[in-house]
Design a protein around this motif. Structure first.
Motif, PDB file in Angstrom:
ATOM      1  N   ARG A  27       0.814  -1.223   0.000  1.00 13.96           N
ATOM      2  CA  ARG A  27       0.000   0.000   0.000  1.00 13.96           C
ATOM      3  C   ARG A  27       0.847   1.272   0.000  1.00 13.96           C
ATOM      4  NH1 ARG A  27      -5.037  -1.507   0.960  1.00 13.96           N
ATOM      5  NH2 ARG A  27      -5.410  -3.301   2.270  1.00 13.96           N
ATOM      6  N   HIS A  28       1.906   1.285   0.783  1.00 15.35           N
ATOM      7  CA  HIS A  28       2.755   2.471   0.893  1.00 15.35           C
ATOM      8  C   HIS A  28       4.158   2.038   1.306  1.00 15.35           C
ATOM      9  CE1 HIS A  28       2.550   2.393   5.296  1.00 15.35           C
ATOM     10  NE2 HIS A  28       1.247   2.193   5.169  1.00 15.35           N
ATOM     11  N   THR A  29       5.098   2.951   1.206  1.00 16.71           N
ATOM     12  CA  THR A  29       6.498   2.617   1.473  1.00 16.71           C
ATOM     13  C   THR A  29       6.972   3.088   2.848  1.00 16.71           C
ATOM     14  OG1 THR A  29       7.216   4.617   0.323  1.00 16.71           O
ATOM     15  CG2 THR A  29       7.094   2.582  -0.983  1.00 16.71           C
ATOM     16  N   ASN A  30       6.069   3.317   3.768  1.00 17.35           N
ATOM     17  CA  ASN A  30       6.430   3.731   5.126  1.00 17.35           C
ATOM     18  C   ASN A  30       6.665   2.508   6.009  1.00 17.35           C
ATOM     19  OD1 ASN A  30       6.091   6.418   4.387  1.00 17.35           O
ATOM     20  ND2 ASN A  30       3.919   6.378   4.912  1.00 17.35           N
ATOM     21  N   TRP A  31       7.627   1.681   5.613  1.00 18.89           N
ATOM     22  CA  TRP A  31       7.900   0.458   6.370  1.00 18.89           C
ATOM     23  C   TRP A  31       9.065   0.608   7.333  1.00 18.89           C
ATOM     24  CZ3 TRP A  31       7.924  -0.578   0.805  1.00 18.89           C
ATOM     25  CH2 TRP A  31       9.153  -0.295   0.205  1.00 18.89           C
ATOM     26  N   GLY A  32       9.621   1.805   7.428  1.00 16.02           N
ATOM     27  CA  GLY A  32      10.740   2.031   8.339  1.00 16.02           C
ATOM     28  C   GLY A  32      12.067   1.701   7.680  1.00 16.02           C
ATOM     29  N   GLN A  33      13.101   1.611   8.501  1.00 15.26           N
ATOM     30  CA  GLN A  33      14.452   1.359   8.005  1.00 15.26           C
ATOM     31  C   GLN A  33      14.622  -0.122   7.672  1.00 15.26           C
ATOM     32  OE1 GLN A  33      16.813   3.651   7.348  1.00 15.26           O
ATOM     33  NE2 GLN A  33      18.071   2.009   6.536  1.00 15.26           N
ATOM     34  N   ALA A 178      -6.893  -1.289  -5.915  1.00 17.23           N
ATOM     35  CA  ALA A 178      -8.360  -1.168  -5.739  1.00 17.23           C
ATOM     36  C   ALA A 178      -9.087  -2.350  -6.360  1.00 17.23           C
ATOM     37  CB  ALA A 178      -8.849   0.146  -6.343  1.00 17.23           C
ATOM     38  N   SER A 179      -8.670  -2.783  -7.541  1.00 20.57           N
ATOM     39  CA  SER A 179      -9.361  -3.905  -8.191  1.00 20.57           C
ATOM     40  C   SER A 179      -9.118  -5.218  -7.437  1.00 20.57           C
ATOM     41  CB  SER A 179      -8.919  -4.050  -9.659  1.00 20.57           C
ATOM     42  OG  SER A 179      -7.586  -4.511  -9.740  1.00 20.57           O
ATOM     43  N   LYS A 180      -7.918  -5.413  -6.878  1.00 21.20           N
ATOM     44  CA  LYS A 180      -7.643  -6.633  -6.112  1.00 21.20           C
ATOM     45  C   LYS A 180      -8.417  -6.624  -4.794  1.00 21.20           C
ATOM     46  CE  LYS A 180      -5.061  -9.468  -7.449  1.00 21.20           C
ATOM     47  NZ  LYS A 180      -5.418 -10.639  -8.268  1.00 21.20           N
ATOM     48  N   GLU A 181      -8.578  -5.444  -4.190  1.00 20.76           N
ATOM     49  CA  GLU A 181      -9.347  -5.357  -2.940  1.00 20.76           C
ATOM     50  C   GLU A 181     -10.837  -5.606  -3.179  1.00 20.76           C
ATOM     51  OE1 GLU A 181      -8.045  -1.496  -1.555  1.00 20.76           O
ATOM     52  OE2 GLU A 181      -6.699  -2.456  -0.107  1.00 20.76           O
ATOM     53  N   ALA A 182     -11.325  -5.197  -4.349  1.00 19.07           N
ATOM     54  CA  ALA A 182     -12.745  -5.373  -4.683  1.00 19.07           C
ATOM     55  C   ALA A 182     -13.079  -6.813  -5.058  1.00 19.07           C
ATOM     56  CB  ALA A 182     -13.138  -4.433  -5.820  1.00 19.07           C
ATOM     57  N   ALA A 183     -12.068  -7.573  -5.449  1.00 19.16           N
ATOM     58  CA  ALA A 183     -12.303  -8.957  -5.907  1.00 19.16           C
ATOM     59  C   ALA A 183     -12.674  -9.886  -4.774  1.00 19.16           C
ATOM     60  CB  ALA A 183     -11.057  -9.477  -6.611  1.00 19.16           C
TER      61      ALA A 183
END
Length: 183
Positions: A27-33, A178-183
């Protein structure tokens, strides 16, 4: 399905292992170091139903890998180091185009190791995370940056991305999630 024994004889292999992994969009790249990050380029010598052979360059090291689909999520994987000159020649002249280009980030979360691949080149914009498990039913916690699971979607195998890259899919990464979440 098992790997025929003669296949192992083709390699002066370092090890043969069973791999069980699950794949997710990110979802996003805020995974830390990350614990580590490394650049990877890999090309495929052949891609067939349930099996593939690739050459991978990580830094100055080259490795050849045979993967064969097993039961369920299980895959047989045989790796062997190869000479750098041979490895580069194979990548440049013998592999299916285009090569997979990505940066792999190793991230620890809740006692597990996640490998997050940020693709570029022909697969620019795609970000996937993998977790290797000891059994198919092993339980694990999902970080908040993990999106929909794509383990069962063959389009997300690196071998498939080599012959049909993400840039050719005609969909944005946000729309894909979005399409994978809707499936």
């Amino acid at each position: 399905m098992t790997v025929p024994p003669f296949i192992f004889a083709l390699f002066d292999y370092d090890f043969a292992m069973i791999e069980i992994e699950r794949k997710f969009l990110v979802r996003h790249t805020n995974w830390g170091q990350p614990e580590s990050s490394r650049r990877i380029e890999q090309g495929y010598l052949f891609i067939a139903e349930g099996r593939s052979m690739r050459v991978r360059r990580t830094g100055e090291a080259y490795e050849m890998t045979l993967k064969v689909q097993g039961e369920g999520l299980m895959r047989h994987e045989i790796n062997t180091d190869i000479d750098a000159a041979q490895g580069q020649k194979i990548l440049d002249e013998l592999c299916v185009e285009p090569p997979i280009q990505k940066t792999r980030h190793v991230i620890a979360f809740a006692g597990k190791t996640w490998e997050v691949d940020v693709f570029d080149g022909a697969n620019d914009g795609l970000i996937m995370a993998e977790i290797e498990l000891s059994s198919e039913d092993e339980q694990f916690d999902l970080p908040d940056w993990i999106g929909p699971e794509v383990t069962d979607d063959d389009r997300f195998f690196n071998s498939a991305l080599s012959s049909h890259p993400f840039q050719d899919w005609g969909v944005s990464y946000d729309d894909l999630i979005a399409s994978k979440e809707a499936a």
